[in-house]
Design an enzyme around this catalytic site. Structure first.
Site, PDB file in Angstrom:
ATOM      1  CG  HIS A  72      -2.119  -0.861   1.067  1.00 47.86           C
ATOM      2  ND1 HIS A  72      -3.265  -0.677   1.803  1.00 47.86           N
ATOM      3  CD2 HIS A  72      -2.372  -1.920   0.249  1.00 47.86           C
ATOM      4  CE1 HIS A  72      -4.168  -1.573   1.442  1.00 47.86           C
ATOM      5  NE2 HIS A  72      -3.650  -2.350   0.500  1.00 47.86           N
ATOM      6  CE1 TYR A 200      -5.090   3.978   8.768  1.00 49.60           C
ATOM      7  CE2 TYR A 200      -5.595   3.867  11.106  1.00 49.60           C
ATOM      8  CZ  TYR A 200      -4.869   3.437  10.022  1.00 49.60           C
ATOM      9  OH  TYR A 200      -3.912   2.452  10.182  1.00 49.60           O
ATOM     10  N   PRO A 292      -3.909   0.522  18.661  1.00 51.22           N
ATOM     11  CG  PRO A 292      -5.684  -0.906  18.224  1.00 51.22           C
ATOM     12  CD  PRO A 292      -5.005  -0.167  19.325  1.00 51.22           C
ATOM     13  CE  LYS A 296       4.031   3.250  13.241  1.00 51.46           C
ATOM     14  NZ  LYS A 296       4.295   2.492  12.032  1.00 51.46           N
ATOM     15  CE1 TYR A 383       0.042   2.865   7.672  1.00 54.59           C
ATOM     16  CE2 TYR A 383      -1.116   3.965   9.452  1.00 54.59           C
ATOM     17  CZ  TYR A 383      -1.036   2.951   8.523  1.00 54.59           C
ATOM     18  OH  TYR A 383      -2.039   2.004   8.462  1.00 54.59           O
TER      19      TYR A 383
HETATM   20  P1  FAS Z   1       1.697 -11.603  21.977  1.00 50.89           P
HETATM   21  O1  FAS Z   1       0.842 -11.150  23.075  1.00 50.89           O
HETATM   22  O2  FAS Z   1       1.270 -11.650  20.567  1.00 50.89           O
HETATM   23  O3  FAS Z   1       2.398 -13.006  22.305  1.00 50.89           O
HETATM   24  C1  FAS Z   1       2.791 -13.326  23.630  1.00 50.89           C
HETATM   25  C2  FAS Z   1       2.722 -14.837  23.765  1.00 50.89           C
HETATM   26  O4  FAS Z   1       3.172 -15.190  25.084  1.00 50.89           O
HETATM   27  C3  FAS Z   1       1.293 -15.342  23.619  1.00 50.89           C
HETATM   28  O5  FAS Z   1       1.234 -16.369  22.656  1.00 50.89           O
HETATM   29  C4  FAS Z   1       0.939 -15.855  25.029  1.00 50.89           C
HETATM   30  O6  FAS Z   1       0.112 -16.995  24.998  1.00 50.89           O
HETATM   31  C5  FAS Z   1       2.311 -16.193  25.577  1.00 50.89           C
HETATM   32  N1  FAS Z   1       2.349 -16.173  27.043  1.00 50.89           N
HETATM   33  C6  FAS Z   1       1.766 -15.261  27.865  1.00 50.89           C
HETATM   34  N2  FAS Z   1       1.997 -15.608  29.156  1.00 50.89           N
HETATM   35  C7  FAS Z   1       2.746 -16.742  29.128  1.00 50.89           C
HETATM   36  C8  FAS Z   1       3.288 -17.586  30.125  1.00 50.89           C
HETATM   37  N3  FAS Z   1       3.083 -17.316  31.426  1.00 50.89           N
HETATM   38  N4  FAS Z   1       4.010 -18.663  29.750  1.00 50.89           N
HETATM   39  C9  FAS Z   1       4.220 -18.935  28.426  1.00 50.89           C
HETATM   40  N5  FAS Z   1       3.702 -18.181  27.420  1.00 50.89           N
HETATM   41  C10 FAS Z   1       2.982 -17.103  27.788  1.00 50.89           C
HETATM   42  N6  FAS Z   1      -1.044  -4.445  16.626  1.00 50.89           N
HETATM   43  C11 FAS Z   1      -1.109  -3.817  15.434  1.00 50.89           C
HETATM   44  O7  FAS Z   1      -0.070  -3.403  14.917  1.00 50.89           O
HETATM   45  N7  FAS Z   1      -2.334  -3.629  14.812  1.00 50.89           N
HETATM   46  C12 FAS Z   1      -3.501  -4.088  15.361  1.00 50.89           C
HETATM   47  O8  FAS Z   1      -4.573  -3.921  14.789  1.00 50.89           O
HETATM   48  C13 FAS Z   1      -3.480  -4.772  16.590  1.00 50.89           C
HETATM   49  N8  FAS Z   1      -4.633  -5.268  17.148  1.00 50.89           N
HETATM   50  C14 FAS Z   1      -4.569  -5.910  18.368  1.00 50.89           C
HETATM   51  C15 FAS Z   1      -5.716  -6.458  18.976  1.00 50.89           C
HETATM   52  C16 FAS Z   1      -5.644  -7.094  20.224  1.00 50.89           C
HETATM   53  C17 FAS Z   1      -6.889  -7.677  20.861  1.00 50.89           C
HETATM   54  C18 FAS Z   1      -4.397  -7.213  20.878  1.00 50.89           C
HETATM   55  C19 FAS Z   1      -4.289  -7.892  22.237  1.00 50.89           C
HETATM   56  C20 FAS Z   1      -3.242  -6.701  20.284  1.00 50.89           C
HETATM   57  C21 FAS Z   1      -3.320  -6.052  19.020  1.00 50.89           C
HETATM   58  N9  FAS Z   1      -2.178  -5.538  18.378  1.00 50.89           N
HETATM   59  C22 FAS Z   1      -2.217  -4.908  17.196  1.00 50.89           C
HETATM   60  C23 FAS Z   1      -0.907  -5.652  19.001  1.00 50.89           C
HETATM   61  C24 FAS Z   1      -0.399  -7.040  18.721  1.00 50.89           C
HETATM   62  O9  FAS Z   1      -0.394  -7.260  17.355  1.00 50.89           O
HETATM   63  C25 FAS Z   1       0.933  -7.162  19.408  1.00 50.89           C
HETATM   64  O10 FAS Z   1       1.725  -6.018  19.190  1.00 50.89           O
HETATM   65  C26 FAS Z   1       1.693  -8.388  18.992  1.00 50.89           C
HETATM   66  O11 FAS Z   1       0.879  -9.500  19.214  1.00 50.89           O
HETATM   67  C27 FAS Z   1       2.985  -8.426  19.822  1.00 50.89           C
HETATM   68  O12 FAS Z   1       3.507  -9.685  19.729  1.00 50.89           O
HETATM   69  P2  FAS Z   1       4.181 -10.360  21.011  1.00 50.89           P
HETATM   70  O13 FAS Z   1       5.094  -9.392  21.646  1.00 50.89           O
HETATM   71  O14 FAS Z   1       4.698 -11.670  20.516  1.00 50.89           O
HETATM   72  O15 FAS Z   1       3.003 -10.573  22.060  1.00 50.89           O
HETATM   73  C1  PHB Z   2      -5.998  -4.166  10.866  1.00 49.03           C
HETATM   74  O1  PHB Z   2      -6.109  -4.413   9.640  1.00 49.03           O
HETATM   75  O2  PHB Z   2      -6.303  -4.992  11.759  1.00 49.03           O
HETATM   76  C2  PHB Z   2      -5.467  -2.824  11.283  1.00 49.03           C
HETATM   77  C3  PHB Z   2      -4.889  -2.008  10.330  1.00 49.03           C
HETATM   78  C4  PHB Z   2      -4.395  -0.765  10.710  1.00 49.03           C
HETATM   79  C5  PHB Z   2      -4.514  -0.360  12.030  1.00 49.03           C
HETATM   80  C6  PHB Z   2      -5.084  -1.198  12.993  1.00 49.03           C
HETATM   81  C7  PHB Z   2      -5.580  -2.432  12.607  1.00 49.03           C
HETATM   82  O3  PHB Z   2      -4.041   0.852  12.402  1.00 49.03           O
END
Ligand code: FAS
Ligand code: PHB
Length: 388
Positions: A72, A200, A292, A296, A383
């Site tokens: 994009h 957005y 989000p 980032k 961005y």
């Molecule tokens: P994660 O949280 O992905 O992974 C951590 C891992 O550790 C998990 O698999 C968990 O099960 C494990 N864990 C936890 N406790 C443990 C324990 N005690 N023992 C062993 N394992 C354990 N980012 C964006 O850029 N755009 C978005 O739209 C976006 N939407 C999101 C929506 C939600 C609901 C959430 C929660 C996050 C969102 N994020 C988004 C952010 C997300 O993408 C994170 O930045 C990304 O998952 C980070 O990856 P990790 O650091 O690996 O953490």
């Molecule tokens: C998504 O596609 O999930 C998404 C994209 C951009 C954002 C947040 C979420 O800033």
């Protein structure tokens, strides 16, 4: 058990770091609480910065991404029933790739499988020990047995609710947080995207975002209360509310359909310092959370991994300066992404108690962005991702 680097968490951070360290010839063990299926069921991020794409390619986990990801060159910003485009390629000759986190994590698990390096799923009661010595170890339960792994380094890749950050003494750990008074209700639908790029939208009724995963799978969000029950929303109610918040030409032409996933994500800004204490280093959501809005979260996690992989490789080559400088280096970029995500969240969302004046200030901010290449370059640089 013994390994060189014990990684707690088998999400994108832990998997990417584990694979890069494996490629560097280091022994790693990944401990994951959930099943692989559960980890892959989480619908999260959708946009990858150029640096994240390059790091995944360096790990040999970007073949599908490069074939199926959508490049994009810009985004649309909308307010007052109209939108304008911020053209990244024209402004800074960079772009982003739309490719879901689920696919990134799938590719990383496949790479880990090919390497033969171990991931233990279903681990419980993970505790960290002696992290302020040269001989740390991690204790846990797995398949009903109490086990322990001695290692040189422990990496906390266990997300916001994991145990790693808590292992840093309170006298050392400093945290900074802002919890936003709203959440995002997200819907996944097997429908064509509402437009060729992300939209957005600022609206007096609340923020909305039109995103996508591929030409037949769309991702939409609307701002709701932080404790909103997703099941309280019928598909019809969601589509009606979304279409009230985006420009009419898009609302009138977009294709709607049944939701195949519906969830509410709370929004917060959170940073923990330091990201290294003794033989423990934190990466990703274990150390920081961004709303989000700026896409980032996942990208910051990849940036941390980029720095830590280099630091640990150098440490094993006898040069401790990388790990000694890891926290400051990673946090410099974390704070920039935290600022950008905070600013875009403040500009696009309707805050409880906001006045008409407040709404006008947001609209004026967006109107200035529309007319100023300087302002658009600043948004574009942040961005698409600041350099590592
Ligand atoms: P994660 O949280 O992905 O992974 C951590 C891992 O550790 C998990 O698999 C968990 O099960 C494990 N864990 C936890 N406790 C443990 C324990 N005690 N023992 C062993 N394992 C354990 N980012 C964006 O850029 N755009 C978005 O739209 C976006 N939407 C999101 C929506 C939600 C609901 C959430 C929660 C996050 C969102 N994020 C988004 C952010 C997300 O993408 C994170 O930045 C990304 O998952 C980070 O990856 P990790 O650091 O690996 O953490
Ligand atoms: C998504 O596609 O999930 C998404 C994209 C951009 C954002 C947040 C979420 O800033």
């Amino acid at each position: 058990m013994r390994t060189q680097v014990c990684i707690i968490g088998g999400g994108p951070s832990g998997l990417l770091l584990g694979h890069l360290l494996h490629l560097a010839g280091l022994d790693t063990l990944i401990l994951e609480r959930q099943s692989r299926a559960y980890v892959l069921s989480r619908i999260r991020a959708g946009v990858l910065e150029q640096g994240a794409v390059e790091t995944l390619a360096r790990a040999g986990a970007a073949t599908r991404l490069e074939a199926q990801g959508f490049r994009h060159a810009g985004i649309e910003l909308a307010a007052q029933n109209r939108s304008f485009r911020v053209d990244f390629r024209d402004l800074i000759d960079r772009d982003v790739v739309v490719y879901g986190q689920t696919e990134v994590t799938t590719d990383l698990y496949d790479a880990r499988d090919r390497s033969g390096a171990p991931v233990l799923h279903g681990v419980e009661d993970v505790t960290l020990h002696d992290i302020d010595t040269d001989c740390p170890h991690v204790a846990f339960r797995h398949d009903g047995a109490h086990r322990s792994v001695a290692c040189d380094w422990i990496v906390g890749a266990d997300g916001f609710h994991g145990p790693s950050r808590q292992a840093i003494p309170r006298s050392v750990l400093r945290t900074y947080e802002r919890i936003y008074p709203f959440g995002w209700l997200g819907v996944l639908s097997e429908t064509p995207p509402a437009g060729p790029e992300l939209i957005y939208a600022n609206h007096p009724r609340g923020f909305a975002l039109c995103s996508m995963r591929n030409e037949g799978l769309s991702r939409y969000y609307i701002q709701t209360a932080a404790d909103e029950d997703p099941e309280a929303w019928t598909d019809e109610a969601f589509w009606d509310e979304l279409r009230r918040r985006i420009p009419e030409p898009v609302a009138e032409t977009m294709q709607i359909g049944p939701s195949i996933e519906k969830s509410v994500a709370p929004l917060r800004s959170f940073v923990a310092e330091p990201m290294r204490w003794g033989r423990l280093c934190l990466v990703g959501d274990a150390a920081h959370i961004v709303p989000p809005t700026g896409a980032k979260g996942l990208n910051l996690a990849v940036g941390d991994v980029h720095y830590l992989e280099e630091a640990l490789r150098r440490a094993y080559d006898g040069d401790p300066s990388g790990v000694d400088g890891y926290s400051d280096r990673a946090l410099a970029r974390v704070w920039q992404a935290t600022r950008f995500s905070w600013w875009l969240t403040m500009t696009l969302h309707r805050f409880p108690g906001a006045s008409d004046f407040d709404q006008r200030m947001q609209e004026a901010d967006l109107a200035y962005l529309e007319t100023s290449r300087t302002a658009q370059r600043a948004l574009a640089e942040n961005y698409v991702g600041l350099p590592y």
